[in-house]
Design a protein around this motif. Structure first.
Motif, mmCIF file in Angstrom:
data_model
loop_
_atom_site.group_PDB
_atom_site.id
_atom_site.type_symbol
_atom_site.label_atom_id
_atom_site.label_comp_id
_atom_site.label_asym_id
_atom_site.label_seq_id
_atom_site.Cartn_x
_atom_site.Cartn_y
_atom_site.Cartn_z
ATOM 1 N N ALA A 6 0.832 -1.204 0.000
ATOM 2 C CA ALA A 6 0.000 0.000 0.000
ATOM 3 C C ALA A 6 0.867 1.255 0.000
ATOM 4 N N ARG A 7 0.478 2.229 -0.794
ATOM 5 C CA ARG A 7 1.147 3.527 -0.854
ATOM 6 C C ARG A 7 0.071 4.602 -0.772
ATOM 7 N N SER A 8 0.372 5.708 -0.107
ATOM 8 C CA SER A 8 -0.603 6.787 -0.032
ATOM 9 C C SER A 8 0.077 8.097 0.327
ATOM 10 N N VAL A 9 -0.570 9.163 -0.054
ATOM 11 C CA VAL A 9 -0.220 10.510 0.396
ATOM 12 C C VAL A 9 -1.534 11.200 0.739
ATOM 13 N N VAL A 20 -0.493 21.030 -0.041
ATOM 14 C CA VAL A 20 0.678 20.327 0.482
ATOM 15 C C VAL A 20 0.338 18.836 0.504
ATOM 16 N N ALA A 21 1.225 18.038 -0.094
ATOM 17 C CA ALA A 21 1.092 16.586 -0.020
ATOM 18 C C ALA A 21 2.025 16.093 1.084
ATOM 19 N N THR A 28 6.957 16.355 3.105
ATOM 20 C CA THR A 28 5.956 17.201 2.462
ATOM 21 C C THR A 28 6.499 17.808 1.176
ATOM 22 N N ILE A 29 5.579 18.115 0.287
ATOM 23 C CA ILE A 29 5.909 18.870 -0.924
ATOM 24 C C ILE A 29 4.712 19.761 -1.231
ATOM 25 N N SER A 30 5.001 21.033 -1.469
ATOM 26 C CA SER A 30 3.910 21.953 -1.789
ATOM 27 C C SER A 30 3.793 22.070 -3.303
ATOM 28 N N SER A 37 6.066 29.913 -8.228
ATOM 29 C CA SER A 37 7.156 28.973 -8.525
ATOM 30 C C SER A 37 6.869 27.534 -8.116
ATOM 31 N N GLU A 38 5.781 27.286 -7.396
ATOM 32 C CA GLU A 38 5.458 25.925 -6.987
ATOM 33 C C GLU A 38 5.217 25.033 -8.206
ATOM 34 N N PHE A 39 5.530 23.765 -8.044
ATOM 35 C CA PHE A 39 5.233 22.794 -9.094
ATOM 36 C C PHE A 39 3.728 22.668 -9.270
#
Length: 142
Positions: A6-9, A20-21, A28-30, A37-39
């Motif tokens: 299992a994988r999740s965010v 934010v993930a 975390t990654i925004s 400039s955020e992805f």
């Protein structure tokens, strides 16, 4: 399905168009809509394609030699047609150089095979995109 498969965010909205993930390890990654400039989510998908294969290739080659340079460029064309919004013409391009030496010669020899093996079998991200996996979207009561 084993518990290790299992994988999740979790994705949380931080403000209009910004999110934010968070993974289960607390990383975390925004990201957002591309207004700054955020992805964007599309750029994150491209990064995931390149990053997945980069990890595989790095593991296979660096046991023989540390690269002088290791860059992966991922590109595609965003289209909107009768199938909806999507990316086409996805390409993952490696530019890797190694210093002189016997280990580096082995790494250079392994490089094309490592890229192919990652693409054909190992990279979960590119395999999922290429094979196609249904995505279920639902709303749960809060």
């Amino acid at each position: 399905m084993s518990e290790n498969s299992a994988r999740s965010v979790t994705v949380e909205r931080t403000s209009t168009g910004h999110f934010v993930a968070t993974n289960i390890r607390g990383g975390t990654i925004s990201f957002g809509t591309g207004s700054d400039s955020e992805f964007t989510p599309v750029e994150l998908l491209l990064a995931a394609l390149g990053g997945c294969t980069a990890v595989d290739v790095d593991l296979a080659t660096t046991r023989h030699a540390e690269p002088d340079a290791f860059t992966v460029e991922v590109s595609g064309n965003k289209v909107a047609d009768e199938l909806g919004n999507r990316l086409t013409d996805l390409a993952v391009t490696f530019t890797v150089t190694f210093p002189d030496g016997e280990g580096a010669d082995r790494a250079r020899t392994i490089l094309p095979r490592a890229v192919k093996t990652s693409h054909d079998r190992l990279c979960t991200v590119s395999r999922t995109v290429e094979i196609g996996t249904p995505v279920t979207a639902r709303v749960e009561d809060a």
